[in-house]
Design an enzyme around this catalytic site. Structure first.
Site, PDB file in Angstrom:
ATOM      1  N   LYS A   1       0.840  -1.203   0.000  1.00 58.11           N
ATOM      2  CA  LYS A   1       0.000   0.000   0.000  1.00 58.11           C
ATOM      3  C   LYS A   1       0.877   1.256   0.000  1.00 58.11           C
ATOM      4  O   LYS A   1       0.611   2.215  -0.729  1.00 58.11           O
ATOM      5  CB  LYS A   1      -0.943  -0.004   1.218  1.00 58.11           C
ATOM      6  CG  LYS A   1      -2.036  -1.060   1.070  1.00 58.11           C
ATOM      7  CD  LYS A   1      -2.832  -1.317   2.342  1.00 58.11           C
ATOM      8  CE  LYS A   1      -3.792  -2.488   2.120  1.00 58.11           C
ATOM      9  NZ  LYS A   1      -4.535  -2.907   3.300  1.00 58.11           N
TER      10      LYS A   1
ATOM     11  N   GLN B   1      -4.813  -1.476   9.463  1.00 57.13           N
ATOM     12  CA  GLN B   1      -4.640  -2.821   8.909  1.00 57.13           C
ATOM     13  C   GLN B   1      -5.219  -3.847   9.882  1.00 57.13           C
ATOM     14  O   GLN B   1      -4.866  -3.872  11.058  1.00 57.13           O
ATOM     15  CB  GLN B   1      -3.147  -3.081   8.647  1.00 57.13           C
ATOM     16  CG  GLN B   1      -2.858  -4.377   7.936  1.00 57.13           C
ATOM     17  CD  GLN B   1      -3.424  -4.417   6.511  1.00 57.13           C
ATOM     18  OE1 GLN B   1      -3.339  -3.444   5.763  1.00 57.13           O
ATOM     19  NE2 GLN B   1      -4.034  -5.534   6.154  1.00 57.13           N
TER      20      GLN B   1
ATOM     21  N   ASP C   1     -11.152   2.757   3.940  1.00 54.48           N
ATOM     22  CA  ASP C   1     -11.485   1.334   3.827  1.00 54.48           C
ATOM     23  C   ASP C   1     -12.996   1.130   3.705  1.00 54.48           C
ATOM     24  O   ASP C   1     -13.454   0.025   3.423  1.00 54.48           O
ATOM     25  CB  ASP C   1     -10.989   0.572   5.072  1.00 54.48           C
ATOM     26  CG  ASP C   1      -9.701  -0.180   4.782  1.00 54.48           C
ATOM     27  OD1 ASP C   1      -9.456  -0.482   3.592  1.00 54.48           O
ATOM     28  OD2 ASP C   1      -8.956  -0.459   5.731  1.00 54.48           O
TER      29      ASP C   1
END
Ligand code: NDP
Length: 310
Positions: free
Chosen positions: A52, A96, A119
């Protein structure tokens, strides 16, 4: 031969289209900023985060990585999230997953400013998704819709069967397909006659996490198959069974010591489908591309520089 839905090609297209948007932000305001929180030392999470951060660098998005220790408490993580919410130059906050067991994951995800929730996991954004209003969408499901759109695979009026009902993949992809006017059936571990239900699918989305589980019996001839599963095979006997002794695949196994397979049987899908996403190289690359899209979109919205396509 079926059409291979090439996620790497589509990822490259999406990222090439994002570049001028990032450049415009940098020129007219400032580069987009993404904060990535990686708790502890989970090796798989470390690889995802590295990829990422690399994707950000390639596009000119400024990324900041935070690596609290495995023993962090919920309150300490909440303090970090709130500090990032308050920083003007941070447009996206990515936490994460999975978080360690002592952390209340739900509380932490709910603490993220919904406008920075790249997200798409915040309940406000999930509500926007359910009601079909604009908002930040979960990356893997959004990537699947983008792939289908760019390959001009018809969705409206088709019967889509989604196997899996997780908050991250199954549920949101089912909602997006419904908003795109598919007739959607959602299956899970308690579904009766799963093979029969799947065989009715014009479009089958597999998000189960079980290696090569959906064999020819589950596939309608000519179906479009989207395989989200990423499963590693590290036993040679299993590779032999799945790839039915294919010497090329077994040589690859011997070279690498493992192979990746999806949730759909990799040989049966080639035999039955009209189009399918390979594993690897199908859905996987799109997840990070859509994270970049969400970060740029969040920055444009926060800075009042919305692009036409944004
Ligand atoms: P989860 O484990 O959260 O969900 C799996 C779903 O599959 C559950 O709804 C479960 O049902 C269902 N399921 C499990 N076993 C069966 C069965 N035998 N029959 C029918 N349904 C079953 O997984 P995720 O949704 O997070 O991920 C799914 C897969 O996608 C994994 O392989 C993961 O690695 C991969 N993935 C890939 C991404 C990418 O970028 N390509 C991103 C995210 C995930 P129930 O709810 O009843 O338990």
């Amino acid at each position: 031969m079926p059409l291979i839905l090439d996620g790497i090609r589509i990822r490259d297209q999406i990222q090439a289209e994002l570049k001028p948007r990032v450049e415009r932000l940098a020129r007219e305001a400032r580069p987009p900023g993404l904060a990535v929180i990686l708790v502890g030392n989970n090796p798989a999470s470390e690889i995802y985060v590295r990829n990422k951060v690399k994707a950000c660098e390639a596009l000119g998005i400024r990324s900041e990585k935070f690596t609290p220790s495995e023993s962090i408490s919920t309150d300490e993580l909440l303090d970090l999230v709130r500090a990032l919410n308050a920083r003007e130059e941070i447009d996206g906050i990515l936490i994460q997953l999975p978080l360690p067991p002592q952390v209340d994951t739900r509380r932490v995800l709910e603490a993220v400013d919904p406008e920075k929730d790249v997200d798409g996991f915040h309940p406000l954004n999930l509500g926007r998704l359910v009601s079909g209003r604009p908002g930040l969408r979960p990356c893997t499901p959004a990537g699947i819709l983008e792939l289908l759109r760019r390959y001009e695979i018809p969705v409206a009026g088709r019967h889509a069967v989604v196997v899996g009902r997780s908050d991250i993949v199954g549920k949101p992809v089912a909602l997006l397909l419904m908003h795109a006017h598919a007739t959607v059936t959602i299956c899970h571990s308690r579904t009766s006659n799963l093979a029969e239900v799947c065989r009715r699918a014009d479009l089958l989305v597999a998000a189960v996490g079980r290696r090569a589980m959906l064999t020819a019996d589950y596939l309608k001839p000519g179906a479009v198959v989207v395989d989200v599963g990423i499963n590693r095979i590290s036993e040679r006997s299993e590779a032999e069974a799945i790839f039915r002794g294919d010497p090329e695949k077994l040589a690859e196994f011997d070279r690498k010591g493992s192979l990746l397979v999806g949730d759909v049987h990799p040989l049966d899908v080639v035999r039955c489908a009209s189009a399918y996403t390979p594993v690897p190289g199908g859905v996987g690359p799109l997840t990070i591309a859509m994270l970049m899209v969400n970060t740029v979109q969040a920055a444009e919205q926060r800075l009042g520089l919305c692009s036409v396509s944004g």
